[in-house]
Design a protein around this motif. Structure first.
Motif, PDB file in Angstrom:
ATOM      1  N   SER A 216       9.192  33.812  34.239  1.00 24.46           N
ATOM      2  CA  SER A 216       8.838  34.753  35.445  1.00 24.46           C
ATOM      3  C   SER A 216       7.417  35.099  35.454  1.00 24.46           C
ATOM      4  O   SER A 216       6.588  34.970  36.407  1.00 24.46           O
ATOM      5  CB  SER A 216       9.960  35.722  35.864  1.00 24.46           C
ATOM      6  N   THR A 219       4.670  32.476  36.385  1.00 25.85           N
ATOM      7  CA  THR A 219       4.406  32.355  37.924  1.00 25.85           C
ATOM      8  C   THR A 219       3.213  33.021  38.337  1.00 25.85           C
ATOM      9  O   THR A 219       2.250  32.719  39.146  1.00 25.85           O
ATOM     10  CB  THR A 219       5.490  32.843  38.929  1.00 25.85           C
ATOM     11  N   GLN A 223      -0.735  31.539  39.378  1.00 19.85           N
ATOM     12  CA  GLN A 223      -1.317  31.773  40.782  1.00 19.85           C
ATOM     13  C   GLN A 223      -2.923  32.213  40.313  1.00 19.85           C
ATOM     14  O   GLN A 223      -3.734  31.960  41.339  1.00 19.85           O
ATOM     15  CB  GLN A 223      -0.499  33.323  41.188  1.00 19.85           C
ATOM     16  N   GLU A 227      -2.556  25.036  37.358  1.00 21.57           N
ATOM     17  CA  GLU A 227      -1.655  24.368  36.370  1.00 21.57           C
ATOM     18  C   GLU A 227      -2.671  23.769  35.403  1.00 21.57           C
ATOM     19  O   GLU A 227      -2.256  22.984  34.375  1.00 21.57           O
ATOM     20  CB  GLU A 227      -1.083  23.356  37.002  1.00 21.57           C
ATOM     21  N   THR A 252      15.957  27.314  35.599  1.00 26.36           N
ATOM     22  CA  THR A 252      15.017  28.650  35.801  1.00 26.36           C
ATOM     23  C   THR A 252      13.615  28.077  36.394  1.00 26.36           C
ATOM     24  O   THR A 252      13.012  28.514  37.175  1.00 26.36           O
ATOM     25  CB  THR A 252      14.942  29.551  34.794  1.00 26.36           C
ATOM     26  N   ASP A 254      12.908  24.997  37.388  1.00 26.74           N
ATOM     27  CA  ASP A 254      12.886  24.150  38.582  1.00 26.74           C
ATOM     28  C   ASP A 254      12.834  25.352  39.882  1.00 26.74           C
ATOM     29  O   ASP A 254      12.159  25.111  40.861  1.00 26.74           O
ATOM     30  CB  ASP A 254      14.300  23.506  38.892  1.00 26.74           C
ATOM     31  N   GLY A 255      13.529  26.423  39.618  1.00 23.13           N
ATOM     32  CA  GLY A 255      13.649  27.544  40.592  1.00 23.13           C
ATOM     33  C   GLY A 255      12.368  28.075  40.951  1.00 23.13           C
ATOM     34  O   GLY A 255      12.228  28.567  42.087  1.00 23.13           O
ATOM     35  N   LEU A 256      11.734  28.388  40.107  1.00 30.81           N
ATOM     36  CA  LEU A 256      10.304  29.022  39.795  1.00 30.81           C
ATOM     37  C   LEU A 256       9.189  28.184  40.290  1.00 30.81           C
ATOM     38  O   LEU A 256       8.260  28.400  40.297  1.00 30.81           O
ATOM     39  CB  LEU A 256      10.182  29.816  38.651  1.00 30.81           C
ATOM     40  N   GLY A 257       9.588  26.838  40.380  1.00 31.86           N
ATOM     41  CA  GLY A 257       8.491  25.679  40.953  1.00 31.86           C
ATOM     42  C   GLY A 257       7.396  25.748  39.978  1.00 31.86           C
ATOM     43  O   GLY A 257       6.221  25.253  40.195  1.00 31.86           O
ATOM     44  N   LEU A 258       8.180  25.859  38.602  1.00 31.77           N
ATOM     45  CA  LEU A 258       6.958  25.450  37.430  1.00 31.77           C
ATOM     46  C   LEU A 258       6.971  24.174  36.561  1.00 31.77           C
ATOM     47  O   LEU A 258       6.742  24.040  35.391  1.00 31.77           O
ATOM     48  CB  LEU A 258       7.235  26.426  36.161  1.00 31.77           C
ATOM     49  N   GLY A 259       7.896  23.148  37.303  1.00 33.08           N
ATOM     50  CA  GLY A 259       7.980  22.095  36.628  1.00 33.08           C
ATOM     51  C   GLY A 259       6.715  21.285  36.271  1.00 33.08           C
ATOM     52  O   GLY A 259       6.740  20.614  35.241  1.00 33.08           O
TER      53      GLY A 259
END
Length: 384
Positions: A216, A219, A223, A227, A252, A254-259
């Motif tokens: 978390s 993220t 920002q 990346e 988690t 995938d859900g946070l868009g951190l792939g």
């Protein structure tokens, strides 16, 4: 003085208990060459590598396989071996002491995680074993632990007087240092396909390591820097994600868009760890509970600035040489990581403080505190 050690973990040098046993035995041999040391090992251990000089070895039967064999060794084989040796002190360097033994018993309780965390208490066998070793620890002549935080937990949870508990902090191995071999470091970078800059987490993925919070936090890092600086997760993945002990970190991510910014290395060869620390731009350690927290100390000794949770034993290890944040504040952890990624002067200052702090922890100091505890229990036995 003759000290007999339970050597169950000798063939597991990369576990915390195995490393502690090996380094402590070596430290005691260097500190007190005249001290007689005996290592009682289960018969299945065939090779005793890195054994310090002048240590007697006594194999003892484990009788059964698996966990029942371990319990048999702790409760029957080791006590019988101690009686056979006529040792002045019996030392169990992990939380697995026998209920009865002929010599004054010193037990090392490295942490109270099996009692404090509910996911470790699941199952009747776990509860039974924890009850057994808790009762045995209360009967020890003395208890050693590795942080003041753990001492408080032990005194409270096991109802042991603080006067019977001695804190003997750990140390980073001498191979963790800031000046590595450039060629070897480059080989490690290539082996694990590491970028020029990255934030490192190295450790287990059990729930209390709090890696979900680190994700978390990342993220906020993404920002600010995009990346270009990935988060590298290094360590042995569990057999299955999504259990009480192992939260589903891939989900988690995938859900946070951190792939696109999280990289998994898988298990790290032990010989590669010093270079991995040195190569990292920042080391992140979000754990909620630690008996000591060797990871931050190894990172500091390697010249890598540390961001960590300011709870449990971690502040004892890092002092003011790491950026500490609350374990539930992902925004604060993200900000701390960003501060070190974007402020070179701050990172250099924390790196220098970390090197100085790490140098204050030595295995000789650990051995000195341990030897003092042995002498105390022997003198108490004579007085009694």
């Amino acid at each position: 003085m003759h000290v007999a050690f339970n050597g169950w973990f000798w063939d597991q040098p990369y576990t915390g208990s195995g490393q502690y046993l090996r380094r402590l035995l070596g430290g005691l041999r260097d500190l007190a060459p005249d001290l007689r040391l005996s290592l009682v090992v289960p018969a299945h251990i065939r090779t005793l590598d890195d054994l310090p000089p002048n240590v007697d070895v006594l194999p003892a039967a484990a009788r059964f396989g698996g966990h029942p064999g371990k319990v048999w060794f702790e409760q029957r084989s080791f006590p019988h071996a101690v009686a056979r040796l006529g040792a002045d002190v019996a030392h169990v360097p992990y939380w697995g002491p026998p209920l009865r033994i002929s010599a004054p018993l010193v037990t090392s309780v490295l942490d109270m995680i099996p009692v404090l965390l509910p996911e470790y208490r699941a199952g009747a066998m776990n509860r039974l074993y924890t009850g057994l070793v808790s009762a045995a620890a209360r009967g020890s002549a003395h208890v050693l632990t590795i942080s003041k935080a753990s001492k408080i937990d032990i005194a409270r949870e096991l109802s042991i007087s603080p006067e019977r508990i001695t804190v003997t902090p750990l140390a980073a191995d001498e191979r963790y240092h800031a000046e590595g071999d450039r060629g070897a470091d480059r080989a490690v970078r290539e082996k694990y396909n590491l970028p020029d800059e990255f934030v490192l987490y190295l450790g287990s993925f059990v729930a209390h390591k709090n890696v979900r919070m680190l994700l978390s936090a990342y993220t906020f890092v993404v920002q600010a820097v995009g990346e270009n600086v990935p988060l590298v997760l290094a360590g042995h993945p569990p057999a299955a994600w999504g259990t009480a002990r192992f939260p589903d970190l891939p989900a988690t991510i995938d859900g946070l868009g951190l792939g696109g910014v999280v990289e998994w290395t898988g298990p790290i060869d032990e010989a590669d760890k010093p270079a991995l620390y040195r190569l990292a731009t920042v080391f992140a350690f979000p754990s909620r509970l630690e008996g000591f927290g060797l990871g931050p100390l190894e990172a500091m000794a390697s010249g890598t600035p540390v961001v960590a949770s300011g709870v449990s034993s971690i502040p004892e290890v890092t002092g003011d040489a790491a950026y500490l944040v609350a374990p539930d504040d992902s925004r604060a952890m993200g900000g701390a990581i960003l501060s070190l990624l974007t402020d070179a002067n701050f990172a250099a200052d924390l790196r220098a403080r970390g090197l100085e702090r790490a140098a204050g922890f030595t295995w000789r100091r650990t051995a000195e505190g341990t030897l003092a505890a042995y002498r105390q229990v022997v003198e108490a036995g004579r007085a009694g």
